[in-house]
Design a protein around this motif. Structure first.
Motif, PDB file in Angstrom:
ATOM      1  N   GLY A 122      24.828 -57.045 -27.518  1.00 39.54           N
ATOM      2  CA  GLY A 122      24.290 -58.192 -26.795  1.00 39.54           C
ATOM      3  C   GLY A 122      24.654 -59.543 -27.372  1.00 39.54           C
ATOM      4  O   GLY A 122      24.090 -60.566 -26.970  1.00 39.54           O
ATOM      5  N   LYS A 123      25.632 -59.579 -28.299  1.00 41.72           N
ATOM      6  CA  LYS A 123      25.988 -60.860 -28.930  1.00 41.72           C
ATOM      7  C   LYS A 123      26.527 -61.860 -27.905  1.00 41.72           C
ATOM      8  O   LYS A 123      26.147 -63.028 -27.910  1.00 41.72           O
ATOM      9  N   SER A 124      27.419 -61.393 -27.034  1.00 45.87           N
ATOM     10  CA  SER A 124      27.982 -62.307 -26.031  1.00 45.87           C
ATOM     11  C   SER A 124      26.920 -62.748 -25.032  1.00 45.87           C
ATOM     12  O   SER A 124      26.889 -63.919 -24.621  1.00 45.87           O
ATOM     13  N   THR A 125      26.029 -61.829 -24.648  1.00 45.51           N
ATOM     14  CA  THR A 125      24.921 -62.197 -23.763  1.00 45.51           C
ATOM     15  C   THR A 125      24.073 -63.286 -24.402  1.00 45.51           C
ATOM     16  O   THR A 125      23.696 -64.272 -23.746  1.00 45.51           O
ATOM     17  N   PHE A 126      23.790 -63.123 -25.687  1.00 50.32           N
ATOM     18  CA  PHE A 126      23.008 -64.125 -26.407  1.00 50.32           C
ATOM     19  C   PHE A 126      23.697 -65.487 -26.365  1.00 50.32           C
ATOM     20  O   PHE A 126      23.059 -66.522 -26.089  1.00 50.32           O
ATOM     21  N   LEU A 127      24.993 -65.522 -26.632  1.00 53.68           N
ATOM     22  CA  LEU A 127      25.716 -66.797 -26.619  1.00 53.68           C
ATOM     23  C   LEU A 127      25.702 -67.436 -25.242  1.00 53.68           C
ATOM     24  O   LEU A 127      25.574 -68.658 -25.111  1.00 53.68           O
ATOM     25  N   HIS A 128      25.853 -66.627 -24.195  1.00 56.12           N
ATOM     26  CA  HIS A 128      25.834 -67.173 -22.833  1.00 56.12           C
ATOM     27  C   HIS A 128      24.482 -67.805 -22.515  1.00 56.12           C
ATOM     28  O   HIS A 128      24.411 -68.863 -21.875  1.00 56.12           O
ATOM     29  N   LEU A 129      23.408 -67.175 -22.961  1.00 57.47           N
ATOM     30  CA  LEU A 129      22.083 -67.741 -22.744  1.00 57.47           C
ATOM     31  C   LEU A 129      21.881 -68.996 -23.596  1.00 57.47           C
ATOM     32  O   LEU A 129      21.330 -69.994 -23.133  1.00 57.47           O
ATOM     33  N   ALA A 130      22.331 -68.939 -24.845  1.00 60.73           N
ATOM     34  CA  ALA A 130      22.178 -70.070 -25.753  1.00 60.73           C
ATOM     35  C   ALA A 130      22.947 -71.291 -25.267  1.00 60.73           C
ATOM     36  O   ALA A 130      22.513 -72.432 -25.481  1.00 60.73           O
ATOM     37  N   GLY A 131      24.078 -71.052 -24.604  1.00 55.39           N
ATOM     38  CA  GLY A 131      24.911 -72.145 -24.143  1.00 55.39           C
ATOM     39  C   GLY A 131      24.688 -72.543 -22.698  1.00 55.39           C
ATOM     40  O   GLY A 131      25.476 -73.300 -22.130  1.00 55.39           O
ATOM     41  N   ALA A 132      23.610 -72.037 -22.092  1.00 57.82           N
ATOM     42  CA  ALA A 132      23.264 -72.369 -20.708  1.00 57.82           C
ATOM     43  C   ALA A 132      24.345 -71.934 -19.725  1.00 57.82           C
ATOM     44  O   ALA A 132      24.533 -72.542 -18.674  1.00 57.82           O
ATOM     45  N   ASP A 141      24.260 -68.716 -18.701  1.00 56.84           N
ATOM     46  CA  ASP A 141      23.541 -67.668 -17.977  1.00 56.84           C
ATOM     47  C   ASP A 141      22.054 -67.963 -18.130  1.00 56.84           C
ATOM     48  O   ASP A 141      21.651 -68.732 -19.013  1.00 56.84           O
ATOM     49  N   THR A 142      21.254 -67.383 -17.266  1.00 55.12           N
ATOM     50  CA  THR A 142      19.814 -67.636 -17.320  1.00 55.12           C
ATOM     51  C   THR A 142      19.083 -66.409 -17.849  1.00 55.12           C
ATOM     52  O   THR A 142      19.438 -65.273 -17.519  1.00 55.12           O
ATOM     53  N   PRO A 143      18.064 -66.599 -18.672  1.00 53.19           N
ATOM     54  CA  PRO A 143      17.319 -65.462 -19.238  1.00 53.19           C
ATOM     55  C   PRO A 143      16.400 -64.824 -18.197  1.00 53.19           C
ATOM     56  O   PRO A 143      16.005 -65.469 -17.217  1.00 53.19           O
ATOM     57  N   ILE A 149      16.688 -76.088 -21.926  1.00 55.75           N
ATOM     58  CA  ILE A 149      17.909 -76.197 -21.133  1.00 55.75           C
ATOM     59  C   ILE A 149      17.853 -75.404 -19.827  1.00 55.75           C
ATOM     60  O   ILE A 149      18.559 -75.727 -18.863  1.00 55.75           O
ATOM     61  N   HIS A 150      17.003 -74.387 -19.775  1.00 53.59           N
ATOM     62  CA  HIS A 150      16.950 -73.584 -18.560  1.00 53.59           C
ATOM     63  C   HIS A 150      15.968 -74.131 -17.530  1.00 53.59           C
ATOM     64  O   HIS A 150      15.799 -73.547 -16.463  1.00 53.59           O
ATOM     65  N   GLN A 151      15.365 -75.280 -17.837  1.00 54.02           N
ATOM     66  CA  GLN A 151      14.584 -75.993 -16.841  1.00 54.02           C
ATOM     67  C   GLN A 151      15.411 -77.077 -16.155  1.00 54.02           C
ATOM     68  O   GLN A 151      14.941 -77.730 -15.226  1.00 54.02           O
TER      69      GLN A 151
END
Length: 257
Positions: A57-67, A69-71, A83-85
């Protein structure tokens, strides 16, 4: 000064924080939980390494951290902003101003020079071409590529391309750099140069780095090391030259289990 006066330095502000971050994917009746109530706080200027086996899940984490993708649930804050607001347009502008990305593959635009590649984020945010190219030139000098300014990626070595990618990530002076295997395709000597460069730039610009990597030698050079396992972040055993081999064995066993 009074002997009882507290002379300790103030705590560094948080540049990046995840709170109860979760991500799952639904495929028909099957739910795959990738991240589960993950928490992480990174101080301004801190270097954090995240290691883990492929598919953890490292890439998933980065995508969420960098806005990117949405959690499913949870929140991500950068400089205190959730950032997700933000709207999609606001997120794009926020990424450009506050986040830099470094990938395993440099993702340079082959038809443009090194200077033009580095200037691109500044041009996207509306800086004048003259100012953007001038700032790109300064950044290329900082990564040791002033002599390669007008060369295109096809004329650069792998290490030089990665330096251009690092310069591009830092040219906007972001508060956070998210890096995905930044030395994954480099030989040992070139990777060592990139390690040193990241640390030097971190000290110079006080940017926080969150680096996901399989490379424990790189991880050992960071301020803090974490392992992503079963959707959670856990502290990794202290890494030093004397115990690096044992930690590498531990990592291999975790990947095989």
């Amino acid at each position: 000064m009074n002997a009882n006066e507290n002379t300790s330095k103030p705590e560094a502000a948080l540049s990046f924080e995840c709170r109860q971050l979760s991500k799952s994917y639904q495929q028909g009746p099957i739910t795959t939980q990738v991240l589960s109530h993950l928490d992480l706080a990174v101080k301004a200027g801190e270097l954090v390494a995240i290691v883990g086996s492929s598919g953890c899940g490292k890439s998933t984490f980065l995508h969420l951290a960098g806005a990117l993708d949405t959690p499913s649930t949870g929140e991500v804050f950068i400089n205190g902003v959730n950032i997700h607001q933000l709207s999609e347009k606001q997120r794009a502008k926020f990424r450009n101003q506050h986040i830099g990305f470094i990938y395993q593959f440099h993702h340079l635009m082959m038809e443009f020079s090194a200077q033009e590649n580095v200037a691109m984020p500044l041009l996207i945010r509306g800086d004048s071409p003259k100012d953007a190219l001038a700032q790109a030139q300064v950044m290329l000098e900082q990564v040791g590529l002033s002599h390669r300014t007008h060369h295109r990626p096809s004329e650069l070595s792998g290490g030089e391309r990665q330096r251009v990618a690092i310069a591009r990530a830092l040219v906007t002076k972001p508060s956070l750099i998210l890096a995905d295997e930044p030395t994954g395709n480099l030989d040992f000597d070139t990777a060592e140069q990139i390690y040193q460069l990241l640390q030097t730039l971190n000290r110079t610009v006080n940017t926080s780095f969150v680096i996901v990597t399989h490379d424990l030698t790189l991880a050992a050079k960071m301020d803090r090391q974490l392992r992503l396992e079963h959707g959670h972040l856990k502290p990794l055993a202290d890494i030093s030259p004397s115990n690096l081999e044992s930690v590498q064995n531990e990592q291999r066993q975790a990947e095989e289990s």
